[in-house]
Motif scaffolding. Structure first.
Motif, short mmCIF file in Angstrom:
data_model
loop_
_atom_site.label_atom_id
_atom_site.label_comp_id
_atom_site.label_asym_id
_atom_site.label_seq_id
_atom_site.Cartn_x
_atom_site.Cartn_y
_atom_site.Cartn_z
N GLY A 82 -47.24 29.99 63.70
CA GLY A 82 -48.09 30.29 62.54
C GLY A 82 -48.77 31.64 62.68
N ALA A 83 -49.24 31.96 63.88
CA ALA A 83 -49.91 33.25 64.11
C ALA A 83 -48.94 34.41 63.90
N PHE A 84 -47.73 34.27 64.40
CA PHE A 84 -46.77 35.35 64.23
C PHE A 84 -46.25 35.43 62.79
N GLN A 85 -46.26 34.32 62.09
CA GLN A 85 -45.88 34.38 60.68
C GLN A 85 -46.94 35.11 59.86
N VAL A 86 -48.19 35.08 60.29
CA VAL A 86 -49.21 35.91 59.65
C VAL A 86 -48.84 37.38 59.81
N LEU A 87 -48.34 37.75 60.99
CA LEU A 87 -47.87 39.13 61.18
C LEU A 87 -46.69 39.45 60.28
N TRP A 88 -45.80 38.47 60.06
CA TRP A 88 -44.69 38.67 59.15
C TRP A 88 -45.19 38.91 57.72
N VAL A 89 -46.24 38.21 57.33
CA VAL A 89 -46.81 38.43 56.00
C VAL A 89 -47.32 39.87 55.90
N TYR A 90 -48.02 40.33 56.93
CA TYR A 90 -48.52 41.70 56.95
C TYR A 90 -47.36 42.69 56.89
N TYR A 91 -46.31 42.42 57.67
CA TYR A 91 -45.12 43.28 57.65
C TYR A 91 -44.51 43.30 56.25
N GLY A 92 -44.42 42.16 55.60
CA GLY A 92 -43.89 42.10 54.25
C GLY A 92 -44.72 42.92 53.28
N LEU A 93 -46.05 42.93 53.48
CA LEU A 93 -46.91 43.77 52.64
C LEU A 93 -46.65 45.25 52.89
#
Length: 155
Positions: A82-93
């Motif tokens: 879940g923590a790394f998926q937050v980073l994926w969200v940021y990367y997607g932004l």
């Protein structure tokens, strides 16, 4: 490894690269989707891939909710995901990718629901064992039995 074998592998690798030299025009170009021209084809593939990877965690969550038990669930692994998926969200932004943003927001919610359900059921299980005076201990591994050994005579 033998020098002769290394030379053989390098020769095969080099010869297999020769046909690829004329393949510049075979590279797929990102074109508008046939279904919705607002989307690029890469976004449609991203949406489909994101669907599969996002909902891969759902069977564990559903099984835990059906069992009403935290047994067999690793909250640490799920929290890390879940923590790394937050980073994926940021990367997607950062790259302005709708599929990366959308699917990872859903995946973050699923993973944190799983962690929350784990701690909810673990707290309930701990309360039940304290009420009954039971202690939960790990199962001990049984020794492996040698079928060829005669256990009737002790040395």
């Amino acid at each position: 490894m033998e020098p002769r074998r290394v030379i053989y592998y390098l020769a095969v690798l080099f010869l297999s690269m020769i046909p690829l030299c004329g393949c510049q025009d075979l590279v797929p170009h990102d074109t508008p989707s046939l279904l919705n021209p607002k989307f690029q084809r890469s976004e449609v593939v991203g949406i489909l891939a994101g669907f599969g990877t996002t909902f891969a965690a759902v069977p564990d969550l559903v099984a835990m909710l059906k069992r009403r038990s935290s047994a067999g669930m690793s909250p640490r692994m799920t929290a890390i995901m879940g923590a790394f998926q937050v980073l994926w969200v940021y990367y997607g932004l950062l790259i302005l990718s709708r599929p990366v943003i959308a699917w990872n927001v859903v995946a973050v919610l699923i993973n944190f629901l799983s962690v929350g359900a784990y701690f909810h059921f673990a707290r309930k299980e701990k309360g039940r064992t304290e009420e009954c005076g039971w202690e939960l201990t790990e199962r001990k591994r049984l020794p492996i039995v040698d079928v060829n050994r005669d256990y009737t005579h002790r040395p």
